[in-house]
Design a protein around this motif. Structure first.
Motif, short mmCIF file in Angstrom:
data_model
loop_
_atom_site.label_atom_id
_atom_site.label_comp_id
_atom_site.label_asym_id
_atom_site.label_seq_id
_atom_site.Cartn_x
_atom_site.Cartn_y
_atom_site.Cartn_z
N ALA A 82 5.44 1.34 8.15
CA ALA A 82 4.51 0.37 9.05
C ALA A 82 2.92 0.36 8.37
CB ALA A 82 4.31 0.85 10.22
N ASP A 83 2.39 1.20 8.21
CA ASP A 83 1.14 1.46 7.57
C ASP A 83 1.34 1.31 5.98
OD1 ASP A 83 -0.22 1.55 9.93
OD2 ASP A 83 0.10 3.72 10.14
N TYR A 84 2.00 1.83 5.45
CA TYR A 84 2.30 1.75 4.06
C TYR A 84 4.01 1.76 3.96
CZ TYR A 84 3.13 6.88 4.23
OH TYR A 84 3.78 7.92 4.28
N ARG A 85 4.27 1.00 2.42
CA ARG A 85 5.78 0.98 2.11
C ARG A 85 5.93 1.41 0.77
NH1 ARG A 85 7.88 -4.98 2.33
NH2 ARG A 85 9.88 -3.79 2.24
N ALA A 139 0.87 -0.98 0.11
CA ALA A 139 -0.24 -0.13 0.13
C ALA A 139 0.83 1.20 -0.08
CB ALA A 139 -1.01 -0.09 1.03
N GLY A 140 0.25 2.43 -0.28
CA GLY A 140 1.07 3.66 -0.16
C GLY A 140 0.01 4.71 0.26
N GLY A 170 -8.38 3.01 1.89
CA GLY A 170 -8.11 2.06 3.19
C GLY A 170 -6.82 2.41 4.21
N VAL A 171 -5.98 3.29 3.46
CA VAL A 171 -4.69 4.05 4.48
C VAL A 171 -5.38 5.12 4.89
CG1 VAL A 171 -2.56 4.66 4.46
CG2 VAL A 171 -3.03 2.62 3.22
N THR A 172 -5.49 5.37 6.18
CA THR A 172 -5.87 6.46 6.70
C THR A 172 -4.86 7.55 7.30
OG1 THR A 172 -6.57 5.47 8.91
CG2 THR A 172 -8.33 5.51 7.16
N VAL A 173 -5.12 8.64 7.46
CA VAL A 173 -4.23 9.52 8.01
C VAL A 173 -4.53 9.64 9.67
CG1 VAL A 173 -3.22 11.81 7.99
CG2 VAL A 173 -3.61 10.67 5.82
N PRO A 174 -3.58 9.98 10.53
CA PRO A 174 -2.13 9.76 10.30
C PRO A 174 -1.53 8.21 10.26
CG PRO A 174 -2.61 9.95 12.82
CD PRO A 174 -3.81 10.25 11.93
#
Length: 446
Positions: free
Chosen positions: A233-236, A218-219, A224-228
């Motif tokens: 860890a959450d994206y590579r 994911a980026g 689905g990737v939420t800020v912060p």
């Protein structure tokens, strides 16, 4: 004995020999003007008939009222072309398919629009069939096909979710690479990163998320990737670091999808000076589980395109983030950068690799490269006097198209990021330039 040991010590301390640099000669130069627009389909929402309304700090509905510029880091030069646009800009050649259409035209891809997910909800996504005429110096757009999702194959909400046409925009995907296989198009996206299977008429047939070593990548712009979110860890995948190049291996149906930038490690920093390459089986519709690595040369920060020339050898564009002729570089610490380039182009290469030759760590062997900043032009093929002293350069920020034409020639083109890139002339938006290069030594190298 002492002499032998001394020689061995010197050999171990010496830097590795640089790879071979092959000559390149300009054989043709064709231009599609920067300000080239296309009309949206008749059933497209009225909102899409004016594009670029969200590229500033607030919505702007008045066409052609705000001039684009290259950004403060590049000198803040204006480009002479203003937003918003009436229609959709053809700009941004971001990938060439290896297999041409029956009439010889090239499948070429336009990217997400204006550079980010946030500012491109009114930028339509499409691919073209382009025909450069090197004798006349022009490029003909034979067809434009708009991407759409009428069968709801996209696994997340799109910008035009509630419309009948469900046309895709730069708020949905950032398409950067394209291949033509058996009458269907395969497109590599940067946001997911995803691989899209698309019908010849632009309908999305399937969307495939990326996996590496059994884990989904994911980026920061992946749905689905939420800020912060924590990088590493959450994206590579770095922002604008998805599939800039996606090569189709002849006879196998395998897509070799190469990330534009290095993956992030657990500490949130790039894992190294190399890019990951994953293979996707188009017949199975899934990743093979194999992955490889492409080593960037010193000074290079990203790649622009990736295409096979035979069963195993392929071409890769590698580049730095520079733009403009180094001969017009700004003096160190110069306060006035209005007539110079603060970050001129230094590394713009077309690299030949052998994908069948890999070391124990999976690094693909680099055979050699041609330097796009040192192209010979003995016959005066450069358009508009763009060559100097018999040398032609291709000093654009994003050079994102390369493909083999025949046994001795390759085709290279740029993404002009309209209206935010220059590179050829200060104060003027870059055109879409297609160059034909004679590189027999490069194409024959093993």
């Amino acid at each position: 004995m002492r002499l032998i040991l001394a020689l061995l010590a010197c050999s171990a301390a010496a830097p590795a020999l640089s790879e071979e640099v092959f000559p390149a000669t300009l054989a043709g130069h064709a231009i599609l003007p920067a300000f080239t627009m296309v009309t949206p389909p008749a059933d497209a929402p009225r909102d899409l008939w004016v594009s670029g309304k969200f590229t500033g700090k607030q919505r702007n509905e008045e066409p052609m009222t705000v001039e684009g510029d290259v950004g403060k880091a590049y000198g803040g030069h204006g480009t002479g072309i203003s937003l918003p646009f009436i229609g959709q800009p053809v700009q941004g050649m971001s990938g060439l398919a290896m297999n041409r259409d029956a009439d010889g035209s090239w499948f070429a891809l336009t990217d997400n629009g204006f550079g980010s997910r946030i500012n491109s909800p009114d930028a339509m996504l499409f691919f073209h069939r382009m025909q450069p005429d090197f004798a006349g110096g022009r490029v003909t757009r034979r067809e434009t096909v708009f991407l759409r999702d009428p069968d709801r194959k996209v696994p997340f909400r799109i910008a035009n979710e509630a419309t009948d046409g469900r046309y895709l925009t730069g708020a949905d995907f950032d398409p950067e690479s394209i291949q033509n296989l058996d009458g269907e198009l395969w497109i590599g996206d940067e946001f997911g990163p995803y691989v899209l299977r698309v019908a010849r008429d632009g309908r999305v047939l399937s969307v495939h998320r990326t996996t590496l070593d059994g884990e989904a990548l994911a980026g920061p712009d992946t749905p689905g990737v939420t800020v912060p979110a924590q990088p590493g860890a959450d994206y590579r995948v770095q922002r604008s670091g998805g599939y800039e190049g996606m090569a189709l291996q002849p006879g196998t149906g395998l897509l070799w999808a190469m990330l534009e930038k290095p993956l992030l490690g657990p500490d949130g920093q790039p894992e190294g000076d190399f890019l990951r390459v994953m293979t996707f089986d188009t017949a199975a519709g899934d990743w093979t589980g194999e992955s490889f690595r492409f080593r960037l040369s010193e000074g290079a920060t990203a790649i622009g395109d990736f295409n096979f020339i035979d069963d195993n050898r392929a071409l890769v564009i590698e580049r730095d983030n520079g733009e403009g002729d180094a001969a017009r570089a700004c003096a160190e610490g110069a306060a006035d950068q209005s007539a110079c380039y603060p970050q001129p182009a230094r590394v713009k290469n077309v690299v030949l690799v052998d994908t069948a030759s890999r070391d124990a760590q999976g690094f693909i062997r680099r055979i050699g490269h041609v330097d796009l900043l040192a192209i010979a032009d003995p016959d005066g093929k450069a358009s508009g006097g763009t060559a100097t002293g018999g040398t032609f350069t291709f000093p654009f920020f994003t050079i994102e198209d390369v493909a083999r034409v025949d046994d001795t020639h390759i085709l290279v083109a740029n993404d002009n990021n309209l209206p935010f890139s220059g590179g050829r002339e200060i104060g003027k938006a870059a055109d879409n330039e297609f160059i034909l290069l004679s590189v027999p030594e490069l194409l024959a190298a093993r």
